[in-house]
Design a protein around this motif. Structure first.
Motif: not given
Length: 430
Positions: A167-186
């Motif tokens: 919602k803030k539009g912080e693309r780089e931070a979004m990528v960091v959190q998306t990577l965290g979601v994917v790796s933790t889900y793995a």
């Protein structure tokens, strides 16, 4: 002279000036009308018509020019936007992107935030590889050492922060959190394969992860219905606020009773707050405060991780040798790279979480390992000097970009911006 009155109605889009009204009536021998600033729809327009063509009145009325009248319209009611995330202004009001130095610092901090993906990816990758080797070797019991509840809590925190930064539009931070979601889900998927995580819980987690990634992706590109986004924000607010007290209580579980009462109480409070915000019973500032709860609960969940780790180190000092100094260094580096961006956009929540993870989780555990002779003195000093130099560089660069005279001015502005919004929310609550 015979004068005959002809009365006709003006259309609603015509307007008769006060001068014309007074002149027309005065020539007919009637007292002049009081000038009126407005003409209502259906007003009378008086015309004089002389049937004797030889002697016509020597006056003329200029043609009326049609003008548009804006009628007051009632605003269309909108559903109360559930819990909009607290989105602070990315720049201080006194400065804009027109300054070249500010542009460069903006671009540089964004690159630092994007570079944080590398240490965060390396942080989770060794665990994924180790779990895969144990699964291939048939050693499923080794995966039971990884608590799935802790992994699920981290996953929930990543999803909450992903929504916050989307919602803030912080693309780089979004990528960091998306990577965290994917790796933790793995990792969670590997635990489910080993039987460490029950199948129903894994199925529900998979649905939440799939929906969360899809919703945040669509919302970032403005392809999502607002009602769906509001519902998702309500969900992560309730889930995060319910999980935080329960995780904090469970940390001290042989010294406190093993109970789910903290989670139940916080769940009821969260539901009541969300419902009141949904039906519009809260003020606008309070709505913003409630909307920021999801981000703060996710940050506090991550902030609690070093507390739980240090508590474990205090209870069992021999377990410190089982910690990986490389993993602690990666955690310190990844969160440290996010500090300049959080300082630049004046986001207290982001800045607090990044600093806490760098100093207390990464560097704090390195202190414990150094005191227990688990790492060398040179390794600890190098990590310490690097962290403090990097933090000083972030403060100096931010002060220079904004034109501050002191390194601490950036911290004061950061606290002032967030304290002002907090005071307004508290005043509304009172």
């Amino acid at each position: 002279m015979r004068v005959q009155w002809h009365v006709s109605f003006l259309p609603t889009h015509h307007r008769l000036s006060p001068f014309h009204m007074t002149t027309v009536v005065a020539l007919a021998g009637a007292p002049p009308l009081q000038p009126s600033s407005t003409s209502k729809p259906g007003c009378l327009f008086l015309l004089l018509k002389n049937h004797r063509r030889r002697r016509r009145p020597h006056f003329s009325i200029p043609p009326l020019k049609p003008c548009s009248i804006r009628l007051p319209t009632r605003p269309r009611p909108r559903p109360n936007p559930a819990l909009g995330s607290d989105v602070p202004n990315p720049l201080h009001p006194d400065h804009q992107h027109d300054d070249e130095g500010l542009k460069q610092w903006d671009s540089l901090t964004a690159k630092f935030a994007g570079a944080a993906n590398v240490p965060f990816l390396l942080l989770q990758l060794p665990q994924i590889v180790l779990n895969a080797r144990n699964l291939l070797a048939g050693n499923k019991a080794a995966l039971f050492a990884v608590p799935w509840l802790g992994m699920f809590t981290g996953l929930l925190g990543n999803l909450s922060l992903l929504s916050y930064f989307a919602k803030k539009g912080e693309r780089e931070a979004m990528v960091v959190q998306t990577l965290g979601v994917v790796s933790t889900y793995a990792v969670i998927a590997q635990l489910a394969m080993a039987g460490s995580m029950p199948v129903p819980q894994f199925t529900a987690t998979s649905v939440v992860v799939a929906c969360g990634l899809l919703i945040n992706f669509l919302n970032y590109f403005n392809l999502l219905n607002q009602n769906i986004w509001n519902f998702w924000e309500d969900f992560i607010t309730v889930a995060g606020l319910s999980a935080l007290p329960q995780v904090m209580w469970s940390t001290f579980v042989p010294y406190v009773p093993n109970s789910i009462l903290p989670g139940i109480i916080s769940f009821v409070i969260a539901v009541v707050m969300v419902v009141m915000a949904r039906i519009g019973k809260l003020a606008e500032n309070v709505n913003k405060f409630v909307g920021s709860i999801s981000g703060w609960t996710a940050t506090l969940l991550f902030m609690w991780m070093p507390v739980a780790q240090m508590w474990t180190n205090f209870l069992n000092p021999e377990n410190i040798r089982g910690l990986s100094s490389f993993s602690m260094l990666l955690a310190m580096t990844g969160n440290g790279l996010l500090i300049p961006r959080a300082l630049f956009v004046k986001d207290l929540m982001w800045f607090t979480g990044s600093c806490w993870a760098s100093f207390f989780y990464g560097w704090g555990n390195l202190i414990c390992m150094y005191l227990c002779a688990s790492i060398s003195k040179e390794f600890f000093l190098a990590a310490t000097v690097g962290l403090f130099l990097w933090t000083g560089f972030a403060l100096w660069s931010d002060s220079k970009a904004y034109g501050h005279g002191s390194l601490l001015t950036s911290l004061k502005r950061l606290a002032a911006v967030n304290a002002q919004s907090r005071r307004s929310a508290i005043s509304e609550l009172r």
